[in-house]
Design an enzyme around this catalytic site. Structure first.
Site, short mmCIF file in Angstrom:
data_model
loop_
_atom_site.label_atom_id
_atom_site.label_comp_id
_atom_site.label_asym_id
_atom_site.label_seq_id
_atom_site.Cartn_x
_atom_site.Cartn_y
_atom_site.Cartn_z
CB CYS A 116 3.35 6.29 -2.96
SG CYS A 116 2.66 4.75 -3.54
CB CYS B 29 1.71 7.24 2.22
SG CYS B 29 2.36 7.34 3.89
CB CYS C 141 3.13 2.18 -5.66
SG CYS C 141 2.84 3.34 -4.33
#
Length: 141
Positions: A88, A14, A92
């Site tokens: 996120c 996250c 990512c």
């Protein structure tokens, strides 16, 4: 470099690596009984794990107080079989051949424990499902 273990590995990501991903990692470590390699990271890690997340996890017997938010690295993604993202977004990294899941969960940041408990319980439920999908029996579920 491939891990030297045949244990499945899961990375939780996250933004701040302070709440949701830490709770998920805590549950996966506890409920897998060590049968899964667990990592967590954030694209912009916070200074510390959310104290309310720590308190909410302590209520169910999972201690994440000693954890520290970590920066997301490409190596962590490459070393993991399953990558679970929690808001996120584009931060990512994506690698073909990895299993990706995006868990839409409310962010516990800035919330009281009454608001964090349902998030914690939803994460636990998803961890039990993930363990089942990985063929790992949940311990004490």
């Amino acid at each position: 470099m491939a891990p030297t273990t045949d244990k499945p590995s899961v990375l939780f990501v996250c933004v701040h690596n302070a709440g949701r991903s830490q709770m998920a990692a805590g549950f996966l470590s506890a409920l897998s009984g060590g049968a899964v390699e667990v990592r967590s990271a954030g694209s912009m890690p916070a200074d510390q794990v959310n104290p309310v997340a720590v308190a909410a996890m302590a209520e169910v017997g999972v201690d994440i107080a000693a954890e520290q938010p970590k920066i997301l690295t490409i190596e962590a993604v490459q070393a993991s079989d399953v990558v679970v993202t929690m808001g996120c977004g584009d931060a990512c990294p994506y690698f073909p051949g990895k299993r990706y899941e995006d868990w839409k969960l409310e962010d516990p940041a800035g919330q009281g424990i009454e608001s964090v408990r349902p998030i914690r319980d939803e994460i636990r439920s998803r961890i039990v499902t993930l363990l089942d999908e990985l063929g790992v029996p949940a311990v004490g579920a």
